[in-house]
Scaffold this motif. Structure first.
Motif, PDB file in Angstrom:
ATOM      1  N   ARG A   1      -6.532   6.286   9.424  1.00 56.96           N
ATOM      2  CA  ARG A   1      -5.813   7.486   8.971  1.00 56.96           C
ATOM      3  C   ARG A   1      -6.323   7.949   7.613  1.00 56.96           C
ATOM      4  NH1 ARG A   1       0.251   5.447  10.770  1.00 56.96           N
ATOM      5  NH2 ARG A   1       0.033   5.894  13.010  1.00 56.96           N
ATOM      6  N   TYR A   2      -6.539   7.009   6.689  1.00 56.14           N
ATOM      7  CA  TYR A   2      -7.121   7.396   5.404  1.00 56.14           C
ATOM      8  C   TYR A   2      -8.506   7.996   5.613  1.00 56.14           C
ATOM      9  CZ  TYR A   2      -3.628   5.266   2.293  1.00 56.14           C
ATOM     10  OH  TYR A   2      -2.484   4.973   1.602  1.00 56.14           O
TER      11      TYR A   2
ATOM     12  N   LEU B   1     -13.321   2.180   2.304  1.00 50.55           N
ATOM     13  CA  LEU B   1     -12.726   3.480   1.981  1.00 50.55           C
ATOM     14  C   LEU B   1     -13.026   3.921   0.546  1.00 50.55           C
ATOM     15  CD1 LEU B   1      -9.322   3.140   3.829  1.00 50.55           C
ATOM     16  CD2 LEU B   1     -11.103   4.816   4.314  1.00 50.55           C
TER      17      LEU B   1
ATOM     18  N   THR C   1       0.856  -1.197   0.000  1.00 57.78           N
ATOM     19  CA  THR C   1       0.000   0.000   0.000  1.00 57.78           C
ATOM     20  C   THR C   1       0.883   1.235   0.000  1.00 57.78           C
ATOM     21  OG1 THR C   1      -1.597  -1.189   1.377  1.00 57.78           O
ATOM     22  CG2 THR C   1      -1.940   1.160   1.115  1.00 57.78           C
TER      23      THR C   1
ATOM     24  N   SER D   1      -4.121   2.063   9.702  1.00 58.06           N
ATOM     25  CA  SER D   1      -3.931   2.819   8.466  1.00 58.06           C
ATOM     26  C   SER D   1      -5.264   3.221   7.857  1.00 58.06           C
ATOM     27  CB  SER D   1      -3.129   1.988   7.461  1.00 58.06           C
ATOM     28  OG  SER D   1      -1.828   1.735   7.943  1.00 58.06           O
TER      29      SER D   1
ATOM     30  N   HIS E   1     -10.640  10.417  -0.472  1.00 54.67           N
ATOM     31  CA  HIS E   1     -10.144   9.040  -0.359  1.00 54.67           C
ATOM     32  C   HIS E   1     -10.922   8.094  -1.276  1.00 54.67           C
ATOM     33  CE1 HIS E   1     -13.350   7.535   2.280  1.00 54.67           C
ATOM     34  NE2 HIS E   1     -13.081   8.448   3.195  1.00 54.67           N
TER      35      HIS E   1
END
Length: 430
Positions: free
Chosen positions: A162-163, A195, A131, A159, A171
């Motif tokens: 955070r995205y 996401l 990623t 993670s 996103h």
């Protein structure tokens, strides 16, 4: 607007990026001579059939190597450009593949740099390992209609959160720029979908790390390095240690020696820039020690061996009775436990293993690994020292986990072939 704001902020961070590159290059003088590549300044004879494979550091590079080898075998008509962010990643790529690929350091994610880079290499397919989704990378690949495959894709819950801080349209657009996510497990796949990745662009192929191949010289090279310890009672290895981990590891080893055990420790720092400081720490703690960089210095009387070399981790695991996989006593997320497992070694790690959560879950359930605190490490090692049967059972269980999960490379190659054979381009979402 977000991409423009991001590019502006990233530009402000350029001095820090340059300083980081300078510091990172201290153990690698050749790296310092190649800093221009980060700005897309290099010579390359472009081809209409170039595949760009982007890795970051050692872990991603190791995962990329079997993919690249299969691509070269099945599609010899394609040139392959491999980018890494770190010199340690570069070392792995070059030692494994040599001149059969073009290695470059990855371009900084500025619009003009990425544009220059893409113009020079002219890729028909981009493969990102694990990623590493940079907004300008993604934007300009999409603009040039270059399919993007994220291979061995993983996304931890941390993670993903955070995205999630990014604005939803941002996103979603970022994740929908990817033509296919070839995920390590179902948990990763679900997080990518949450996401914004499209349902039909997400596949579960398994972890390429299960497809690791042992060095052909694993037995002879291990004997060559560790022959002075051939009669040692108990050897354990602490692999890929970070700042904050060496001290408790050395304290544990001192307790083992104080118990009267003829114990040996192989200490492998994760980053080359720490080789000297770790060696100094070992000396300060009063151990009889040797360094790999000093040829012939390992003696039967050595209590600690600092492996300050690149690409020799597997030999260290092979020489050990028990493997402690570091990066797990601190909130680093752990490192790959499958390397010692493939060698039938019992695995111990700290409890911060979120980068390999599913792998560790399988291994713990199979009784192939134990997660311990710093305080528990001594007792677990002491038990494994005295209980050879348990060591053997854990080792066999670890090997079984590895063998039963192989096949990710073949599944990933099938996805890549769809795009290389011209049948995947219509599936892109731009």
């Amino acid at each position: 607007m977000f991409r423009l704001f991001y590019s502006f902020v990233f530009l402000l961070a350029l001095p820090m990026a340059l300083l980081n590159s300078y510091l990172k290059g201290r153990p690698f003088p050749i790296y310092r001579n190649r800093w221009r590549e980060h700005f897309g300044l290099f010579d390359y004879d472009s081809s209409d059939k170039t595949i760009w494979v982007h890795a970051v550091s050692v872990g991603e590079s190791l995962a990329a190597i079997p993919i690249i080898r299969r691509l070269m075998k099945e599609h010899p008509e394609y040139a392959i450009v491999v980018t890494t962010t770190t010199p340690t990643g570069a070392e792995r790529i070059l030692s494994a593949l040599g001149d059969s690929v073009k290695h470059l350091y990855s371009p900084y994610d500025y619009p003009w740099v990425v544009n220059r880079f893409l113009t020079k290499i002219n890729p028909c397919l981009t493969i990102i390992m694990e990623t590493e989704l940079w907004p300008n990378f993604m934007h300009f690949c999409r603009k040039r209609n270059v399919p993007i495959i994220v291979a061995n894709a993983r996304l931890s819950a941390r993670s993903a959160r955070r995205y999630g801080w990014l604005p939803i349209p941002t996103h979603r657009r970022l994740f929908q720029s990817v033509s296919c996510f070839a995920c390590q497990n179902e948990g990763d796949a679900q997080r990518f979908k949450q996401l914004g990745a499209l349902e039909d662009k997400v596949s579960v192929t398994g972890s390429i790390k299960f497809d690791l191949q042992l060095p052909v010289n694993i037995d002879s090279k291990t004997r060559e390095i560790f022959s002075p310890w051939k009669d040692a009672e108990f050897v354990w290895v602490a692999g890929s240690t970070h700042v904050g981990e060496d001290e408790p590891i050395l304290s544990t080893h001192r307790r083992l020696l104080d118990e009267g055990l003829n114990a040996k420790l192989i200490l492998v720092p994760r980053h080359p820039e720490r080789f000297d400081s770790v060696s100094e720490l070992v000396e300060q703690r009063g151990f009889k020690f040797a360094r790999r960089s000093k040829d012939g210095s390992l003696k039967s009387s050595s209590e600690v061996f600092v492996c300050d070399s690149m690409g020799e981790m597997m030999y260290c695991y092979k020489a050990a009775d028990v493997a402690f996989v570091a990066g797990s006593f601190i909130e680093r997320g752990g490192h790959n436990p499958l390397e010692p497992a493939a060698l039938s070694k019992p695995v111990i790690s700290g409890k911060h293993v979120f980068n390999f959560a599913d792998v560790y879950k399988n291994m713990v359930q199979a009784n192939a690994a134990q997660l311990v605190s710093k305080e528990e490490l001594f007792d677990v090692l002491l038990e494994l020292h005295s209980n050879i049967e348990k060591r053997e059972l854990m080792g066999r269980a670890g090997l079984s986990v590895v063998e039963s999960n192989r096949g990710a490379v073949t599944k990933t190659i099938k996805i890549l072939n769809r795009y290389l054979n011209g049948r995947g381009s219509e599936e892109q979402t731009h």
